[in-house]
Motif scaffolding. Structure first.
Motif, PDB file in Angstrom:
ATOM      1  N   ALA A  67       0.848  -1.201   0.000  1.00  0.00           N
ATOM      2  CA  ALA A  67       0.000   0.000   0.000  1.00  0.00           C
ATOM      3  C   ALA A  67       0.880   1.245   0.000  1.00  0.00           C
ATOM      4  O   ALA A  67       0.573   2.249  -0.668  1.00  0.00           O
ATOM      5  N   PHE A  68       1.993   1.168   0.719  1.00  0.00           N
ATOM      6  CA  PHE A  68       2.893   2.313   0.779  1.00  0.00           C
ATOM      7  C   PHE A  68       3.535   2.568  -0.588  1.00  0.00           C
ATOM      8  O   PHE A  68       3.708   3.717  -1.000  1.00  0.00           O
ATOM      9  N   ALA A  69       3.854   1.491  -1.286  1.00  0.00           N
ATOM     10  CA  ALA A  69       4.409   1.631  -2.637  1.00  0.00           C
ATOM     11  C   ALA A  69       3.392   2.310  -3.551  1.00  0.00           C
ATOM     12  O   ALA A  69       3.746   3.137  -4.393  1.00  0.00           O
ATOM     13  N   TYR A  70       2.131   1.967  -3.355  1.00  0.00           N
ATOM     14  CA  TYR A  70       1.050   2.585  -4.131  1.00  0.00           C
ATOM     15  C   TYR A  70       0.968   4.083  -3.808  1.00  0.00           C
ATOM     16  O   TYR A  70       0.845   4.925  -4.702  1.00  0.00           O
ATOM     17  N   LEU A  71       1.062   4.395  -2.538  1.00  0.00           N
ATOM     18  CA  LEU A  71       1.051   5.795  -2.093  1.00  0.00           C
ATOM     19  C   LEU A  71       2.189   6.569  -2.767  1.00  0.00           C
ATOM     20  O   LEU A  71       2.003   7.668  -3.285  1.00  0.00           O
ATOM     21  N   TYR A  72       3.352   5.935  -2.789  1.00  0.00           N
ATOM     22  CA  TYR A  72       4.513   6.577  -3.412  1.00  0.00           C
ATOM     23  C   TYR A  72       4.245   6.827  -4.900  1.00  0.00           C
ATOM     24  O   TYR A  72       4.471   7.917  -5.412  1.00  0.00           O
ATOM     25  N   ASP A  73       3.732   5.778  -5.569  1.00  0.00           N
ATOM     26  CA  ASP A  73       3.488   5.899  -7.009  1.00  0.00           C
ATOM     27  C   ASP A  73       2.527   7.051  -7.316  1.00  0.00           C
ATOM     28  O   ASP A  73       2.649   7.704  -8.341  1.00  0.00           O
ATOM     29  N   HIS A  74       1.570   7.298  -6.436  1.00  0.00           N
ATOM     30  CA  HIS A  74       0.561   8.306  -6.720  1.00  0.00           C
ATOM     31  C   HIS A  74       0.910   9.718  -6.290  1.00  0.00           C
ATOM     32  O   HIS A  74       0.386  10.669  -6.844  1.00  0.00           O
ATOM     33  N   TYR A  75       1.760   9.852  -5.276  1.00  0.00           N
ATOM     34  CA  TYR A  75       2.010  11.203  -4.751  1.00  0.00           C
ATOM     35  C   TYR A  75       3.452  11.682  -4.900  1.00  0.00           C
ATOM     36  O   TYR A  75       3.722  12.851  -4.712  1.00  0.00           O
ATOM     37  N   SER A  76       4.376  10.760  -5.217  1.00  0.00           N
ATOM     38  CA  SER A  76       5.788  11.163  -5.197  1.00  0.00           C
ATOM     39  C   SER A  76       6.094  12.270  -6.210  1.00  0.00           C
ATOM     40  O   SER A  76       6.793  13.232  -5.884  1.00  0.00           O
ATOM     41  N   GLN A  77       5.548  12.131  -7.429  1.00  0.00           N
ATOM     42  CA  GLN A  77       5.899  13.119  -8.461  1.00  0.00           C
ATOM     43  C   GLN A  77       5.369  14.514  -8.102  1.00  0.00           C
ATOM     44  O   GLN A  77       6.064  15.508  -8.297  1.00  0.00           O
ATOM     45  N   ALA A  78       4.175  14.585  -7.535  1.00  0.00           N
ATOM     46  CA  ALA A  78       3.607  15.873  -7.135  1.00  0.00           C
ATOM     47  C   ALA A  78       4.429  16.492  -6.010  1.00  0.00           C
ATOM     48  O   ALA A  78       4.788  17.677  -6.061  1.00  0.00           O
ATOM     49  N   LEU A  79       4.762  15.675  -5.008  1.00  0.00           N
ATOM     50  CA  LEU A  79       5.545  16.194  -3.884  1.00  0.00           C
ATOM     51  C   LEU A  79       6.937  16.594  -4.352  1.00  0.00           C
ATOM     52  O   LEU A  79       7.498  17.588  -3.886  1.00  0.00           O
ATOM     53  N   PHE A  80       7.451  15.828  -5.318  1.00  0.00           N
ATOM     54  CA  PHE A  80       8.759  16.170  -5.882  1.00  0.00           C
ATOM     55  C   PHE A  80       8.699  17.536  -6.559  1.00  0.00           C
ATOM     56  O   PHE A  80       9.626  18.349  -6.437  1.00  0.00           O
TER      57      PHE A  80
END
Lengths: 272, 183
Positions: free
Chosen positions: B21-34
């Motif tokens: 689930a955490f990997a999914y969270l990363y996939d969905h929000y990492s680029q925006a937060l980046f």
């Protein structure tokens, strides 16, 4: 305030930006349950912000995700078992596979080594057991020899005890007739009346015949027993007890002996 | 098999230490937060370091997240913004303490925080479609974490106007990203 007015007020944007107060949040959370359209709107606003900011920079290197995922179990205690990590962390899987490879190679090597070692050990065991058999064989030979030696020693001892006894008289019997030139000896204890005969010096008796010992007591022959040449060990054969013997003589008689000696077959004679 | 999660499911699963689930969270929000981090830090490599710290912090202090206080994304956005600002602050401190050892560091630091460099090209293009007011307000509200009250004070504007302008700015962003999304 209607739902539309609330949307137009910019409160939902403030909510996503995190600048709404706790009371406003509570109000909104209540409204989300009764008016799903508000939540849909919130999600749409959030998505637009996410998309806009996602497009504002270069794509993140995939290495960052790997580092983060690898860091999870390392940093947090009580993390769930590894099965979930393996779905996402190819590096970990690869290194695990590598480890399995090493393990398999190592156990194979161990197996071959132990197999070869086993063969060597088996060979060694074989040669040791044949050596052992040889040793056992020679040991039993030696034991036999020892037994013979002991038997002859004890026989010698017995003879010596008889001969060395001062009460025992040794009477030499001289050969006559068919046994001229031969000699034998009788050992007689005058106190206990025990008689011993050394059969070792006698030649084989003729076929179907046996030597018989006589004691001459008061001028008359008395049977003192049959001599048994088959007794190889006990060369000092114990004969019948004789009291007051004046002389001893040996005759050749039929098997089992005679009641009266046949004078013509007398072959040994000696006076006390 | 790409599984999808609702925000509520994600919160429960990550709370239970579900790495998938955490990997999914990363996939969905990492680029925006980046994007947010990069707008503040303005250095790809450093931004990636900050992003890594952000997600590890999200994982390790997930029990601190309270859904009653707002959206999961808002919480992560705050973490990202704060770590990014901390990074530029310590960088500026280092540089400034080297160059001007006599100047008041507190004053300089305040300046450095309020003067971030948002020259990420993609964002710039998007923001160029906004008028000056909207652009400034989005900058302050989204990238710098100013409250609307602070913005109203800073821009000398009524609070209601700030809220409406944030709303309008985001509506424009929505239209723009929707168009891009459809293309």
């Amino acid at each position: 305030m209607t739902v539309n007015e609330l949307i137009a007020s910019g409160m939902l944007e403030s909510y996503i930006l995190g600048t709404t107060s706790r009371q406003e949040n509570e109000l909104l959370h209540g409204l989300f349950k009764t008016h799903p359209a508000l939540l849909t709107e919130v999600e749409a606003i959030e998505q637009s912000l996410i998309r806009a900011s996602a497009r504002s920079a270069k794509p993140v290197s995939p290495a960052v995700k790997q580092k983060i995922m690898a860091g999870l179990s390392f940093q947090s205690e009580g993390a769930p078992p590894d099965k979930t990590i393996s779905l996402h962390n190819d590096e970990a899987t690869a290194s695990k596979l590598k480890l399995y490879g090493f393990a398999i190679a190592a156990s194979l090597l161990l197996f071959i080594t132990s197999f070869v070692y086993n063969i060597l050990l088996q060979k060694q065991l074989d040669s040791l057991s044949s050596e052992m058999a040889q040793i056992n064989a020679s040991k039993s030979v030696m034991a036999d020899q020892l037994q013979i030696q002991q038997a002859s020693l004890s026989d010698l001892n017995n003879r010596f005890q008889i001969v060395s006894n001062p009460k025992v008289k040794t009477i030499a019997l001289n050969g006559m007739n068919s046994m001229a030139g031969h000699s034998a000896a009788v050992h007689w204890n005058a106190e206990t009346d025990e008689v011993y005969f050394d059969v070792s010096q006698l030649p084989q008796s003729p076929a179907g015949k046996q030597y018989q010992l006589w004691a001459i007591v008061a001028g008359k022959p008395v049977d003192a027993g049959m001599l048994d040449l088959a007794q190889t060990h006990a060369v000092f054969q114990k004969m019948k007890a004789v009291k007051g013997a004046q002389a001893f003589a040996v005759t050749i008689e039929k098997m089992g002996g005679s009641a009266v000696p046949s004078m013509e077959t007398m072959c040994l004679m000696g006076n006390v | 098999m790409k599984q999808t999660y609702t925000q509520d499911e994600l919160i429960v699963l990550i709370g239970e230490r579900d790495q998938k689930a955490f990997a999914y969270l990363y996939d969905h929000y990492s680029q925006a937060l980046f994007g947010v981090i990069n707008a503040i830090v303005n250095d790809t490599e450093e931004s990636e370091d900050v992003l890594q710290k952000v997600f590890l912090k999200v994982w390790n202090s997930f029990s601190m997240y309270d859904p009653a206080k707002g959206r999961l994304y808002t919480w992560m956005l705050n973490i990202a913004r704060n770590l990014a600002i901390d990074t530029t602050r310590s960088k500026h401190e280092k540089i400034k303490s080297k160059i001007q050892s006599t100047s008041n560091p507190v004053y300089e630091n305040t300046l450095s925080v309020s003067e971030p460099s948002h020259n990420a090209i993609g964002l710039k293009t998007i923001l160029e479609n906004l008028n000056e007011d909207h652009k400034t307000i989005i900058d302050l509200a989204y990238f710098e974490g100013y409250t609307q009250e602070e913005i109203a004070k800073k821009l000398n504007m009524p609070l209601g106007t700030v809220k409406t302008k944030v709303r309008q700015a985001i509506l424009v962003l929505r239209e723009l990203t929707k168009k891009e999304f459809l293309q």
